[in-house]
Design an enzyme around this catalytic site. Structure first.
Site, PDB file in Angstrom:
ATOM      1  N   LYS A  26       0.843  -1.205   0.000  1.00 17.93           N
ATOM      2  CA  LYS A  26       0.000   0.000   0.000  1.00 17.93           C
ATOM      3  C   LYS A  26       0.880   1.258   0.000  1.00 17.93           C
ATOM      4  O   LYS A  26       0.670   2.174  -0.808  1.00 17.93           O
ATOM      5  CB  LYS A  26      -0.908  -0.020   1.232  1.00 17.93           C
ATOM      6  N   MET A 107      -5.274  -7.368   8.931  1.00 19.22           N
ATOM      7  CA  MET A 107      -4.796  -6.484   9.991  1.00 19.22           C
ATOM      8  C   MET A 107      -5.719  -5.275  10.106  1.00 19.22           C
ATOM      9  O   MET A 107      -6.732  -5.204   9.442  1.00 19.22           O
ATOM     10  CB  MET A 107      -3.359  -6.118   9.712  1.00 19.22           C
ATOM     11  N   ARG A 352      -3.672  -1.291  -6.510  1.00 17.43           N
ATOM     12  CA  ARG A 352      -2.836  -2.497  -6.414  1.00 17.43           C
ATOM     13  C   ARG A 352      -3.243  -3.429  -7.537  1.00 17.43           C
ATOM     14  O   ARG A 352      -4.344  -3.294  -8.107  1.00 17.43           O
ATOM     15  CB  ARG A 352      -2.988  -3.186  -5.061  1.00 17.43           C
ATOM     16  N   ASP A 783      12.113 -41.650  -5.223  1.00 14.89           N
ATOM     17  CA  ASP A 783      12.956 -42.566  -4.456  1.00 14.89           C
ATOM     18  C   ASP A 783      14.220 -41.873  -3.955  1.00 14.89           C
ATOM     19  O   ASP A 783      14.732 -42.197  -2.883  1.00 14.89           O
ATOM     20  CB  ASP A 783      13.306 -43.794  -5.300  1.00 14.89           C
ATOM     21  N   TYR A 865      14.578 -32.295 -20.148  1.00 13.76           N
ATOM     22  CA  TYR A 865      13.116 -32.339 -20.056  1.00 13.76           C
ATOM     23  C   TYR A 865      12.676 -32.653 -18.631  1.00 13.76           C
ATOM     24  O   TYR A 865      13.462 -33.135 -17.812  1.00 13.76           O
ATOM     25  CB  TYR A 865      12.536 -33.385 -21.027  1.00 13.76           C
TER      26      TYR A 865
HETATM   27  C1  PEP Z   1      10.857 -42.023  -8.680  1.00 15.64           C
HETATM   28  O1  PEP Z   1      11.303 -42.767  -7.827  1.00 15.64           O
HETATM   29  O2  PEP Z   1      11.021 -40.809  -8.669  1.00 15.64           O
HETATM   30  C2  PEP Z   1      10.063 -42.566  -9.799  1.00 15.64           C
HETATM   31  C3  PEP Z   1       9.658 -41.803 -10.781  1.00 15.64           C
HETATM   32  O3  PEP Z   1       9.720 -43.870  -9.717  1.00 15.64           O
HETATM   33  P1  PEP Z   1       8.496 -44.443  -8.845  1.00 15.64           P
HETATM   34  O4  PEP Z   1       7.734 -43.286  -8.325  1.00 15.64           O
HETATM   35  O5  PEP Z   1       7.726 -45.300  -9.760  1.00 15.64           O
HETATM   36  O6  PEP Z   1       9.222 -45.182  -7.791  1.00 15.64           O
HETATM   37 MG    MG Z   2      11.324 -44.883  -8.216  1.00 21.35          MG
END
Ligand code: PEP
Ligand code: MG
Length: 896
Positions: A26, A107, A352, A783, A865
């Site tokens: 503001k 506020m 704003r 993972d 990608y």
């Molecule tokens: C990962 O582990 O990121 C993955 C793409 O494999 P998943 O989720 O199938 O274990």
């Molecule tokens: Mg995995």
């Protein structure tokens, strides 16, 4: 000396729009408007640094502040020709909060400050309106007592009602000056009774009280909750704006209103707003009187009888339109404006960037680019990628009331409502009837056995499991709303009840889930349906031209693959082959394969699976028409695939022609304590190479057939999961290559690459050697997060939320990549992989591939990608474009 106070007014200001960190939104915009010569009541802003000081020093102020506030007041006095506390010609001010991020209504605000028993007479004389002066005074006492002295609002509302009753009137406006004079006395007596002290009469005391209250309001529970929900750091603090009052309630030539420069729900270029004659700002929003439209066009369209601002005050209207256009061009964005007309003079109180729906945001950005106000890059940066979700899924009507009964994780966006069912069988039964009921599948957690139920349910709710649990991953893939890990819910499957906070729901009761927020709501709630506009396609086209990274989809069914293409995916980055066996007849064959105790048994099961696989792959290649398709070899966490219960065991036993008891024992042998760290990924192919061989054959044969059918050569990418070294990768790759050689010997021509997931810390560290034979890497950050943090994907929900709530982790690391830890492992993988093979193709296919903040990180690392679930593809495309723009800008900045 530190500057704690910055002034504005009379065509000048010490601040600017880009100083919002210090002045708040503001304050920065008031300064900017003053600088460009717009009519802004003069004032000053006490910076957010004072707020920081205030909290760091036991709620006290820097020494120099007192003098600077006095100088600020003198500045305002000079411009207005009035004096603070002067009995004849009093200056009155408003005191408002204003932080860096907009926190609407969180506020406090105080108007008419500076009024007391003496100055009220001065105001009456100046305005030539005693009633107005006393009405202002009673409003001030009411507001100040509530905000600064902490008295309940209703105490004063009750007294006001009593005053009206005594006079036998209904409207506040029917009270005359005598009544208001008496009411002021009654209010003051009430304050003294409640607080033990008289209402403060000294204007400076009032001012410091108000400043303290605004700083204190930064820590009120509403503001704290709002900050938590909107990830606004506490350390930002708020600024305080003190500004000369202008009055919209000085009679029939005065007014007050709010406006948007474009329609905030559609984005249409039309001035959109409302005003009230003879009113103060709060009256417009309070809903006591019905505001009138600003333009004639809106008045006619709305069939409103009361005149528009355009008719009622044509001069003011013309000036306001010019100001609105000027502000929109100046800021290059749709503006949300507040104004007041005091006796025919227009004053701007606030400008704003206006909040808007996603649909409107797209239209405004595309239109502003067409009008030459924005470049295409700027237009692309204007849209919050996550907000595109609003367009892709049904969502809860923003105006609907939400009765939240529990909150879990926002596992898959969109909202759904339906009757509670506790099993997939019940889901199917409910949906298959003639009435085709809508159901929410409610489970402790889901497994592949629930796929058919998940498929027919409108939404999925689980009480366990995190953002990458089975329910979350599968629901996202299906584009179905899902709330996972709602730990406050207690499910009694046998009893068929769901209990939360002492309330019990039974199968058939209706609930609503909001997978975008994680909320579980009582009953049905009004929804709005998705809609993709031409503006969406235009903006996405610009995004694609700007992006460096491509966006692929995680998809394994024909439906997913088609949705992915519709949403603009440039191929499939992860086809989880284990997800292709969820159909009932197939899962039996998979179980047969897993439970077989010798190679012959396995080969028999594999022979059943091969034709399914081949035809599924062929379909994917066909849909993707020459775009890359990455197919991952089986990675079935065993607990998701082993049969549970006697019925499932009996089914497999029959298919295998073995004794059910024997099979049960085998299933028990295979039971694992940590299945997510168990016999999964390439470990399966290492123990039983025939599984990888069958899959390679199915992939290659499908590629040959699809290539023949479509005439477009198929390039396939075969991906090995869960490797830890070059050695295990090579072991599997050799099997894949051997199958290819065999087919080539028969005259087939194949184009393929064999690459690997990098999803374990050791693989990231040994990426240099792995890249000697792997032809691409895809970072499996699900993972990698699980193993780097030592947090089970399936068990994270109950404790991870505490880390985030207590600020120990900035975000759920399964949603937004943990840059410092997991991110460093990815960076090492990239660096070492590319050191060996500079052109190594790199992607990410963990759930982070659809998260804008993680996509920005991928851009910084130079990945080729990102791959995400189909419904996140548009979000990822936009986020990839924004990341490219921001990264390029960063690289241009001079190094420190
Ligand atoms: C990962 O582990 O990121 C993955 C793409 O494999 P998943 O989720 O199938 O274990
Ligand atoms: Mg995995």
């Amino acid at each position: 000396m530190a500057k704690w106070v910055l002034t504005f007014g009379d065509g000048r200001a010490e601040g600017r729009a880009d100083m919002r960190d210090l002045l708040g939104g503001k304050g920065a915009n008031l300064a900017e408007m003053a600088n460009i010569g717009l009519p802004v009541p003069p004032g000053f802003t006490i910076t957010s640094d004072v707020c920081t000081y205030f909290y760091a020093n036991g709620k006290s102020y820097p020494e120099a502040l007192d003098a600077q506030v006095k100088a600020g007041l003198e500045h305002v006095e000079k411009i207005t020709g009035r004096r603070f506390g002067d009995a004849q010609n009093p200056l009155l001010v408003s005191v408002r909060s204003g932080s860096r991020a907009s926190m609407p209504g969180m506020m406090d605000t105080i108007l008419n400050l500076g009024l007391n028993d003496e100055t009220v007479e001065g105001l009456a004389a100046n305005a030539d309106d005693r009633r107005f002066a006393y009405d202002s005074y009673r409003r001030f006492i009411q507001m100040y007592s509530n905000v600064v002295l902490g008295l309940e609002h209703h105490l004063f509302e009750d007294l006001l009602e009593q005053a009206k009753d005594r006079r036998g009137v209904v409207e506040d406006t029917e009270l005359d000056v005598e009544d208001l004079g008496k009411l002021v006395a009654i209010y003051k007596a009430k304050v003294e009774k409640e607080t033990g002290s008289p209402f403060p009469q000294a204007p400076l005391e009032q001012l410091w009280g108000a400043i303290g209250a605004v700083f204190s309001s930064w820590m009120n529970p509403r503001a704290i909750t709002y900050r938590r929900l909107n990830a606004i750091p506490e350390s930002w603090g708020t600024a305080v704006n003190v500004q000369a009052m202008v009055f919209g309630n000085m009679g029939e030539t005065s007014a007050t209103g709010v406006a948007f420069t474009r329609d905030p729900s559609t984005g249409e270029k039309t001035l959109y707003g409302e005003f009230l004659v003879n009113a103060q700002g709060e009256d417009v929003v309070a809903g006591i009187r019905t505001p009138q439209p600003i333009t004639e066009a809106a008045r006619i369209a709305g069939g409103v009888a009361a005149p528009s601002l355009e008719m009622r005050m044509p001069e003011v209207f013309r000036e306001f339109v010019a100001v609105a256009e000027r502000l929109e061009r100046h800021y290059g964005d749709m503006q949300d404006l507040e104004f007041t007309v005091e006796r025919g003079k227009l004053w701007m109180l606030q400008a704003r960037n206006g909040k808007r729906t996603t649909k409107a945001a797209l239209k405004v950005a595309v239109d502003l680019a067409a009008e030459g106000v924005l470049t295409r890059e700027q237009a692309v940066l204007r849209i919050d990628p996550a907000s595109l979700d609003q367009l892709l899924h049904p969502m809860i009507d923003p105006k609907a009331e939400r009765k939240v009964i529990a909150t879990g994780l926002p596992a898959s966006p969109g909202a759904a409502q339906g009757e509670i069912v506790f099993s997939s069988e019940a889901a199917e039964a409910a949906v298959s009837g003639a009435s085709g009921r809508s159901v929410i599948l409610v489970r402790v957690e889901t497994s592949p056995e629930d796929i058919h139920g998940m498929h027919v349910a409108a939404g999925i709710l689980t009480t366990r499991g995190g953002m990458t649990s089975h329910a979350a991953v599968v629901a996202r893939g299906m584009g179905k709303p899902c709330v996972s890990g709602a730990g406050a819910l207690r499910i009694d499957e046998k009893g068929g009840t769901l209990t939360v906070a002492g309330r019990t729901y039974r199968a058939g009761d209706v609930i609503t889930i909001d997978g975008s927020t994680g909320q579980v709501l009582d009953g049905p709630v009004a929804m709005v349906q998705p809609e993709l506009s031409g503006d969406f396609n235009t903006l996405m086209g610009w995004a694609d031209e700007i992006s460096r990274m491509e966006v692929r989809a995680n998809a394994e069914t024909a439906d997913d693959a088609r949705a992915a293409r519709e949403f603009g995916a440039r191929g499939i980055g992860l086809c989880r082959t284990e997800h292709m066996f969820f159909d009932e007849d197939r899962i039996v064959a998979v179980r047969e394969m897993i439970l077989a105790d010798d190679e012959a048994g396995r080969r028999k099961a594999l022979a059943k699976l091969l034709p399914y696989q081949r035809s599924d792959f062929r379909e994917l290649f066909r849909i993707m028409q020459g775009l890359p398709v990455t197919i991952r070899l089986l990675d079935p966490p065993l607990h998701e695939f082993l049969p549970h219960g006697d019925r499932a065991i009996a089914e497999v036993a029959e298919a295998m022609g073995v004794d059910a008891e024997k099979l049960k024992r085998r299933a028990e042998e295979l039971h694992e304590f940590n299945p997510m760290l168990g016999f999964r990924g390439c470990r399966l192919a290492i123990a039983f190479p025939e599984i990888a061989e069958m899959q390679a054959r199915a992939i290659f044969e499908a590629a040959i057939e699809a290539g023949r059918e479509t005439g477009a050569p198929v390039h396939c990418e075969v991906m090995v999961p869960l490797i830890v070294a070059r050695a295990d990768f090579d072991f599997v790759k050799e099997r894949i290559d051997a199958v290819a050689r065999e087919l080539e010997a028969d005259g087939a021509s194949l184009s393929y690459q064999v690459g690997t997931m990098i999803e374990l810390p050791r693989a990231a560290l040994r990426a240099g050697e792995i890249a000697e034979s792997a032809e691409f890497f895809s970072f499996g950050t699900n993972d990698l997060t699980q193993t780097a943090l030592g947090i089970s994907r399936d068990d994270a929900a109950p404790f991870l939320s505490h880390y985030v709530a207590k600020g120990l982790l900035p975000a759920d690391p399964f949603t937004t990549i943990d840059r410092d830890g997991v991110g460093e492992l990815v960076a090492i993988g990239v660096e070492r992989g590319r050191a060996t093979q500079p052109k190594l193709k790199l992607g990410i296919c963990g759930e982070h591939g659809g998260d804008p903040a993680s996509i920005a990180f991928c851009e910084e690392l130079g990945l080729d990608y990102v791959s995400c679930s189909p419904f996140r593809v548009p979000i990822a495309r936009l986020a990839a474009a924004q990341a490219a723009i921001r990264n390029a800008a960063r690289q241009k900045e001079p190094a420190d």
